[in-house]
Enzyme design. Structure first.
Site, PDB file in Angstrom:
ATOM      1  N   THR A 229     -24.518  32.690  12.681  1.00 45.25           N
ATOM      2  CA  THR A 229     -24.442  31.345  13.129  1.00 45.25           C
ATOM      3  C   THR A 229     -25.564  30.384  13.563  1.00 45.25           C
ATOM      4  OG1 THR A 229     -22.137  31.844  13.992  1.00 45.25           O
ATOM      5  CG2 THR A 229     -22.865  29.920  15.073  1.00 45.25           C
TER       6      THR A 229
ATOM      7  N   HIS B 221     -42.298  25.612  16.676  1.00 49.37           N
ATOM      8  CA  HIS B 221     -43.025  25.467  18.150  1.00 49.37           C
ATOM      9  C   HIS B 221     -44.604  25.008  17.907  1.00 49.37           C
ATOM     10  CE1 HIS B 221     -45.345  29.432  18.425  1.00 49.37           C
ATOM     11  NE2 HIS B 221     -44.387  29.782  17.505  1.00 49.37           N
TER      12      HIS B 221
ATOM     13  N   ASN C 292     -54.943  29.547  10.878  1.00 41.75           N
ATOM     14  CA  ASN C 292     -54.917  29.334  12.431  1.00 41.75           C
ATOM     15  C   ASN C 292     -55.866  29.471  13.240  1.00 41.75           C
ATOM     16  OD1 ASN C 292     -53.793  31.915  11.340  1.00 41.75           O
ATOM     17  ND2 ASN C 292     -54.013  32.375  13.597  1.00 41.75           N
TER      18      ASN C 292
ATOM     19  N   GLY D 128     -41.698  30.754  12.021  1.00 46.82           N
ATOM     20  CA  GLY D 128     -42.608  31.371  10.735  1.00 46.82           C
ATOM     21  C   GLY D 128     -42.763  32.736  10.571  1.00 46.82           C
ATOM     22  N   THR D 129     -42.647  33.660  11.411  1.00 46.52           N
ATOM     23  CA  THR D 129     -42.602  34.969  11.030  1.00 46.52           C
ATOM     24  C   THR D 129     -41.478  35.566   9.851  1.00 46.52           C
ATOM     25  OG1 THR D 129     -43.690  35.528  13.184  1.00 46.52           O
ATOM     26  CG2 THR D 129     -42.742  37.314  12.134  1.00 46.52           C
TER      27      THR D 129
ATOM     28  N   GLN E 134     -49.472  26.038  10.015  1.00 50.87           N
ATOM     29  CA  GLN E 134     -50.539  25.404  10.643  1.00 50.87           C
ATOM     30  C   GLN E 134     -50.802  24.064   9.965  1.00 50.87           C
ATOM     31  OE1 GLN E 134     -51.827  25.515  13.373  1.00 50.87           O
ATOM     32  NE2 GLN E 134     -51.110  27.821  14.084  1.00 50.87           N
TER      33      GLN E 134
ATOM     34  N   CYS F  21     -58.448  40.800  23.557  1.00 46.24           N
ATOM     35  CA  CYS F  21     -58.919  41.728  24.324  1.00 46.24           C
ATOM     36  C   CYS F  21     -57.861  42.874  24.236  1.00 46.24           C
ATOM     37  CB  CYS F  21     -59.093  41.183  25.661  1.00 46.24           C
ATOM     38  SG  CYS F  21     -60.230  42.582  26.507  1.00 46.24           S
TER      39      CYS F  21
ATOM     40  N   SER G 100     -42.991  26.385  11.102  1.00 45.31           N
ATOM     41  CA  SER G 100     -42.378  26.779  12.565  1.00 45.31           C
ATOM     42  C   SER G 100     -42.257  25.714  13.576  1.00 45.31           C
ATOM     43  CB  SER G 100     -43.098  27.812  12.934  1.00 45.31           C
ATOM     44  OG  SER G 100     -43.004  28.262  14.380  1.00 45.31           O
TER      45      SER G 100
HETATM   46  C1  LIG Z   1     -47.753  30.609  14.567  1.00 43.74           C
HETATM   47  C2  LIG Z   1     -47.828  31.097  13.120  1.00 43.74           C
HETATM   48  C3  LIG Z   1     -46.829  32.086  12.735  1.00 43.74           C
HETATM   49  C4  LIG Z   1     -45.768  32.440  13.193  1.00 43.74           C
HETATM   50  O1  LIG Z   1     -44.852  31.590  13.443  1.00 43.74           O
HETATM   51  P1  LIG Z   1     -43.676  32.014  14.387  1.00 43.74           P
HETATM   52  O2  LIG Z   1     -42.558  30.908  14.594  1.00 43.74           O
HETATM   53  O3  LIG Z   1     -44.317  32.104  15.918  1.00 43.74           O
HETATM   54  O4  LIG Z   1     -43.122  33.151  14.188  1.00 43.74           O
HETATM   55  C5  LIG Z   1     -47.106  32.471  11.243  1.00 43.74           C
HETATM   56  N1  LIG Z   1     -48.283  32.017  10.558  1.00 43.74           N
HETATM   57  C6  LIG Z   1     -49.125  31.280  11.096  1.00 43.74           C
HETATM   58  C7  LIG Z   1     -50.437  30.736  10.270  1.00 43.74           C
HETATM   59  C8  LIG Z   1     -48.958  30.797  12.435  1.00 43.74           C
HETATM   60  O5  LIG Z   1     -50.086  30.061  13.093  1.00 43.74           O
END
Ligand SMILES: *Cc1c(COP(=O)(O)O)cnc(C)c1O
Length: 401
Positions: free
Chosen positions: A238, A202, A152, A72-73, A180, A326, A200
């Site tokens: 790749t 995961h 999120n 996602g990043t 999300q 924290c 993303s």
């Molecule tokens: C987790 C998340 C990301 C980042 O995704 P990654 O695959 O961990 O880099 C970006 N945006 C939102 C809203 C997320 O919840």
């Protein structure tokens, strides 16, 4: 005691079927998908299949609108940097105050290093985007709007289809961080004016370190990572073939489980919220009551310091997360809850298809004692400190507005 995982907006358990689908690509299916020989061809076919699976999940018109990334990043960074490069005469970005750091940190960096002007659209106490401020920020100077599909922390859903139409009117590109939302909400991206969309692996029971960026055909695009011709020249390097195959399988499963998410998982979430409000005084549920992800509960507890609740819950084997981060002993309030002007001691419970009724029952069992312990602690906040107009619904006492 069986550990209970209620932090699915942070990451999800990799589905065993996803693991099975990936395994051959660490072993005999090791070929380079760009190779012309048989070792490459079968792996290339698997990558193509995954691209089609992603296309189907978000309702893209063409499979070549999907580019695999590292997550996602990277997708968020690619979309924004691509737009700035493709539209050199437009130097403004419109985003929201509650985006993920993948967008907000990049925007702050661009502001400092490239004299890009960033408009951060505020939200109201229910976490809803300020539409008037959004419209006011849209001018022909805007290169790209980047606004998330769903938040999120709170699960609040923004009206991205409508926001994209408005962006189109001033000639700006529209990107949405849908990390999300994908897999939790049905989507038909081809029927919208959305130009780019990030997701993303995961966050939907796929592997970590893999994601994708949707780029609508005809949208100008500049690659972030330069090198070989992989991914139609949009993302060199790749391919992460086990990750791609795993993400493909995860999207296929997400479609299969979409009904489960919008019915059973949602009712688990609703039962948790209702049960906590009923059992624990001075609590309230945060966020837009109408437009919210089916799996996310963000609950504020008055008279509790910082992240005491997630800490004590983790001691009895329940994983959730706090609205505050924290760092080095000091509590930093969440930027999302700060933007909503809500009290900071919120707890996020986020569900997924591997949760069941027993998980909710267990939370009910342990919560009263945890709250009694934290609320009797010396030095706790006084009730007068708490502003609480952010409540979607509340316990009979407390969260006075
Ligand atoms: C987790 C998340 C990301 C980042 O995704 P990654 O695959 O961990 O880099 C970006 N945006 C939102 C809203 C997320 O919840």
């Amino acid at each position: 005691m069986r550990p209970i995982y209620l932090d699915n907006n942070a990451t999800t358990r990799v589905d065993p079927e996803v693991v099975q689908a990936m395994l051959p690509f660490f072993a005999d299916q090791f070929g380079n998908p760009s190779s012309a020989h048989a070792f490459g061809a079968s792996v290339g076919a698997a990558v193509k299949k995954a691209r089609r699976q992603l296309q189907a999940l978000i309702g893209a018109a063409f499979d070549d609108e999907i580019t695999f990334t590292s997550g996602g990043t990277e997708s968020d960074n690619t979309a924004i940097l691509s737009a700035l490069e493709a539209m050199p005469n437009s130097t403004e970005i419109v985003t929201s105050a509650v985006e993920h750091p993948a967008v907000l940190t990049l925007c702050a960096h661009l502001e400092k290093t490239r004299r890009v002007k960033v408009h951060r659209i505020p939200v109201d106490r229910l976490g809803r985007l300020d539409l008037d401020a959004y419209i006011a920020a849209l001018t022909p100077h805007v290169a790209i709007v980047s606004i998330m599909w769903a938040n999120n922390e709170t699960g609040v859903i923004f009206p991205v289809a409508k926001l994209a139409e408005l962006a189109k009117e001033v000639g700006a590109l529209f990107h949405t961080d849908a990390v999300q939302a994908v897999g939790k909400l049905p989507m038909d991206i081809k029927s919208t004016a959305i130009d780019m969309l990030s997701f993303s692996g995961h966050k939907l029971h796929g592997p970590k370190g893999i994601g994708a960026l949707y780029v609508k055909r005809g949208v100008p695009f500049r690659s972030l990572i330069k090198g070989g011709h992989q991914e139609h020249g949009r993302r060199a390097g790749t391919e992460n073939t086990p990750g791609i195959v795993g993400l493909g399988k995860a999207t296929e499963l997400a479609m299969k489980f979409m009904d489960d998410m919008t019915t059973r998982v949602k009712s688990l979430r609703d039962r948790l919220e209702g049960g906590i409000l009923q059992r624990i005084p001075d609590t309230c549920v945060t966020g837009d009551p109408l437009e919210r992800l089916p799996n996310t509960a963000n609950i504020s507890f008055e008279h509790v310091e910082g992240d005491g609740i997630p800490l004590l819950l983790s001691r009895v084997g329940i994983a959730c997360s706090s609205g505050s981060a924290c760092s080095s002993g000091s509590l930093e309030p969440s930027h999302v809850l700060s933007a909503m002007k809500t009290p900071h001691q919120a707890v996020r419970f986020s569900f997924a298809r591997d949760n069941g009724e027993a998980d909710v029952d267990r939370v009910f069992e342990v919560m009263p004692a945890i709250l009694a312990k934290l609320r009797s602690a010396p030095g706790r906040r006084s009730a007068d400190d708490v502003q609480s107009n952010s409540c979607l619904s509340r316990s009979r006492t407390g969260c006075h507005s």
